[in-house]
Design an enzyme around this catalytic site. Structure first.
Site, PDB file in Angstrom:
ATOM      1  N   ARG A  35      14.577   6.604   4.463  1.00 42.50           N
ATOM      2  CA  ARG A  35      14.105   7.893   3.927  1.00 42.50           C
ATOM      3  C   ARG A  35      15.145   9.003   4.081  1.00 42.50           C
ATOM      4  NH1 ARG A  35       7.710   8.421   5.474  1.00 42.50           N
ATOM      5  NH2 ARG A  35       6.953   6.833   4.021  1.00 42.50           N
ATOM      6  N   LYS A 188      -5.877  -1.835   6.464  1.00 39.02           N
ATOM      7  CA  LYS A 188      -6.382  -0.553   5.932  1.00 39.02           C
ATOM      8  C   LYS A 188      -7.047  -0.697   4.565  1.00 39.02           C
ATOM      9  CE  LYS A 188      -2.381   1.603   6.817  1.00 39.02           C
ATOM     10  NZ  LYS A 188      -1.387   2.648   6.892  1.00 39.02           N
ATOM     11  N   GLY A 329       4.580   1.354   3.049  1.00 38.44           N
ATOM     12  CA  GLY A 329       5.454   1.589   4.190  1.00 38.44           C
ATOM     13  C   GLY A 329       5.933   0.302   4.845  1.00 38.44           C
ATOM     14  N   GLY A 352       1.181   5.707   1.765  1.00 39.52           N
ATOM     15  CA  GLY A 352      -0.063   6.221   1.164  1.00 39.52           C
ATOM     16  C   GLY A 352       0.188   6.898  -0.180  1.00 39.52           C
TER      17      GLY A 352
HETATM   18  P1  ADP Z   1       1.744  -1.247   3.901  1.00 39.02           P
HETATM   19  O1  ADP Z   1       2.219  -0.201   4.877  1.00 39.02           O
HETATM   20  O2  ADP Z   1       2.877  -2.054   3.353  1.00 39.02           O
HETATM   21  O3  ADP Z   1       0.863  -0.669   2.832  1.00 39.02           O
HETATM   22  P2  ADP Z   1      -0.420  -1.948   5.652  1.00 39.02           P
HETATM   23  O4  ADP Z   1      -0.119  -0.810   6.552  1.00 39.02           O
HETATM   24  O5  ADP Z   1      -1.671  -1.888   4.858  1.00 39.02           O
HETATM   25  O6  ADP Z   1       0.832  -2.284   4.705  1.00 39.02           O
HETATM   26  O7  ADP Z   1      -0.557  -3.293   6.512  1.00 39.02           O
HETATM   27  C1  ADP Z   1       0.480  -3.770   7.321  1.00 39.02           C
HETATM   28  C2  ADP Z   1      -0.080  -4.350   8.591  1.00 39.02           C
HETATM   29  O8  ADP Z   1      -1.034  -5.359   8.303  1.00 39.02           O
HETATM   30  C3  ADP Z   1       0.993  -5.007   9.423  1.00 39.02           C
HETATM   31  O9  ADP Z   1       0.976  -4.382  10.683  1.00 39.02           O
HETATM   32  C4  ADP Z   1       0.554  -6.472   9.488  1.00 39.02           C
HETATM   33  O10 ADP Z   1       0.836  -7.056  10.725  1.00 39.02           O
HETATM   34  C5  ADP Z   1      -0.925  -6.349   9.318  1.00 39.02           C
HETATM   35  N1  ADP Z   1      -1.571  -7.604   8.903  1.00 39.02           N
HETATM   36  C6  ADP Z   1      -1.480  -8.236   7.731  1.00 39.02           C
HETATM   37  N2  ADP Z   1      -2.237  -9.355   7.720  1.00 39.02           N
HETATM   38  C7  ADP Z   1      -2.813  -9.443   8.938  1.00 39.02           C
HETATM   39  C8  ADP Z   1      -3.744 -10.345   9.549  1.00 39.02           C
HETATM   40  N3  ADP Z   1      -4.222 -11.412   8.908  1.00 39.02           N
HETATM   41  N4  ADP Z   1      -4.163 -10.058  10.806  1.00 39.02           N
HETATM   42  C9  ADP Z   1      -3.692  -8.997  11.479  1.00 39.02           C
HETATM   43  N5  ADP Z   1      -2.830  -8.094  10.946  1.00 39.02           N
HETATM   44  C10 ADP Z   1      -2.400  -8.318   9.696  1.00 39.02           C
HETATM   45  C1  3PG Z   2       4.165   8.863   5.342  1.00 38.28           C
HETATM   46  O1  3PG Z   2       4.885   8.372   6.212  1.00 38.28           O
HETATM   47  O2  3PG Z   2       3.286   8.199   4.738  1.00 38.28           O
HETATM   48  C2  3PG Z   2       4.411  10.283   4.933  1.00 38.28           C
HETATM   49  O3  3PG Z   2       5.499  10.829   5.599  1.00 38.28           O
HETATM   50  C3  3PG Z   2       3.160  11.115   5.124  1.00 38.28           C
HETATM   51  O4  3PG Z   2       2.817  11.198   6.469  1.00 38.28           O
HETATM   52  P1  3PG Z   2       1.304  11.530   6.876  1.00 38.28           P
HETATM   53  O5  3PG Z   2       0.475  10.315   6.516  1.00 38.28           O
HETATM   54  O6  3PG Z   2       1.339  11.816   8.351  1.00 38.28           O
HETATM   55  O7  3PG Z   2       0.854  12.736   6.081  1.00 38.28           O
HETATM   56 MG    MG Z   3       1.463   0.580   6.693  1.00 42.32          MG
END
Ligand code: ADP
Ligand code: 3PG
Ligand code: MG
Length: 370
Positions: A35, A188, A329, A352
């Site tokens: 970033r 999530k 992310g 997000g």
């Molecule tokens: P992104 O940031 O790419 O959108 P998320 O934040 O939604 O992805 O999800 C990433 C997280 O999901 C990682 O920490 C990964 O370890 C976790 N994860 C994925 N599948 C599983 C699972 N079956 N059990 C536990 N954690 C999982």
């Molecule tokens: C992110 O890492 O998704 C952005 O920097 C936004 O951060 P925030 O979810 O704390 O608003």
């Molecule tokens: Mg994530």
């Protein structure tokens, strides 16, 4: 949106660049500087045109957190002075002392409660520091924070190069080439349901992995043991959608051992931590014929060593001939870490914000630039 590229006669002008330097830091060490790196071309272009560049950003969610480590990392790319103040006397004096082509970085925006609260007074005090505003903070542009949503209404406002790129590349997905494959994993579920619903309409195939898949296994009537899942989100109504591809094999932790099993064979004490290799392999022909692939979210708990599903998917996608767009992310960090970014058409820097943009086609901060 007006582009920062078109800014002319800005020698001596004070340009506020809202960046997103919200990078992962552990013990003062930056784990991924993507970033920071992506904001450099905009900053460099402005300073070379003789502007006084004032960088502002948030970092983390703790108002006490400092941008000092970011300033140190940024120095590898451009000369920058860190000012440990935001809109106080020190910041004002530092701006006044700037010469043409100088770059300063002010302290964490979230150190002032007005940022998250969308405070008008705070926005006005930021605006007083500059003549022009540039949004180079795509990953936080889904927020209505003062520096994103109000500041562009107080100054002539422009889109940064990376923000423009994000909008252009992610827009491919809004008017997709076909066949279009959407792969959704990660955790999530509440943040993912809106795009899942949208792309169950727009895409030709939707493959489900990650924690998200556990909700689907449960809805199919399978045992999911002690696996993570989101109780609040029911996906039963989605099951009949013909575009949906739900894996039939998973990797579980069974009494401390990794085991690949059919989804119908998961036991009460198992924890599902990855998608089985055979299920990812089944995707290969669909990946081969797809003209567009969008991927968000790891297939499994890769930090804990459950990496096979995600790595096999990465390998298949890195050889795809269609356009490949990566969002999210954790997913983007994974691609960077494997040094595979060049193999994809575009890797979004947003988390997000990317999901929101893909669900709605715009963001609050983009609207505010118009
Ligand atoms: P992104 O940031 O790419 O959108 P998320 O934040 O939604 O992805 O999800 C990433 C997280 O999901 C990682 O920490 C990964 O370890 C976790 N994860 C994925 N599948 C599983 C699972 N079956 N059990 C536990 N954690 C999982
Ligand atoms: C992110 O890492 O998704 C952005 O920097 C936004 O951060 P925030 O979810 O704390 O608003
Ligand atoms: Mg994530």
């Amino acid at each position: 949106m007006k582009s920062v590229k078109n800014l002319k006669n800005i020698r001596g002008k004070r340009v506020i660049v809202r960046a997103d330097f919200n990078v992962p830091i552990e013990g003062g060490k930056i784990l991924d500087a993507t970033r920071i790196r992506v904001a450099v071309p905009t900053i460099d272009m402005l300073r070379k045109k003789g502007a006084k560049v004032i960088l502002i950003s948030h970092i983390g969610r703790d108002p006490q957190e400092s941008l000092a480590p970011v300033a140190r990392a940024l120095k590898k790319y451009i000369p920058v002075t860190f000012i440990p103040d935001l809109v106080g006397a020190k910041a004002t004096a530092a701006v006044r002392a700037m010469k043409n082509g100088d770059v300063i970085l002010l302290e964490n925006l979230r150190g002032n409660a007005g940022e998250k609260a969308g405070g008008k007074k705070f926005a006005r005090s930021l605006a007083a520091l500059g003549d022009i505003y540039v949004n180079e903070a795509f990953p936080v542009s889904h927020r209505t924070d003062a520096s994103i949503f109000l500041l562009p209404k107080l100054l002539p406002a422009y889109a940064g190069l990376q923000l423009e790129r994000e909008v252009k590349e992610l827009s491919r997905v809004l008017k997709p080439k076909r066949p279009f494959l959407f792969i959704l994993g990660g955790a999530k579920i509440e943040t993912k349901l809106p795009i899942l619903k949208r792309y169950l309409k727009e895409a030709d195939h939707v493959f489900i992995g990650g924690v998200l898949a556990n909700n689907f296994f449960k809805a199919q009537g399978h045992e999911i043991g002690v696996s993570k899942y989101d109780e609040g989100a029911s996906v039963t109504a989605l099951l009949k959608n013909k575009k949906l591809i739900i894996p039939h094999t998973v990797v579980v932790d069974r009494a401390g051992k990794k085991k690949t099993v059919a989804t119908a064979e998961v036991k009460k004490t198992d924890s599902i931590l990855d998608i089985g290799f055979p299920s990812i392999e089944m995707l290969a022909p669909i990946i081969r014929s797809a003209k567009l692939i969008l991927w968000n979210g790891p297939m499994g708990y890769y930090e804990g060593g459950y990496v096979e599903g995600t790595e096999e998917l990465l390998a298949l996608l890195s050889h795809a001939s269609g356009d490949t767009i990566i969002g999210g992310g954790d997913t983007a960090v994974l691609v960077e870490r494997k040094k595979l970014a060049k193999k994809f058409t575009f890797v979004s820097t947003g988390g997000g914000a990317t999901l929101d943009f893909l669900a709605k086609g715009t963001l609050a901060g983009i609207q505010a630039l118009k």
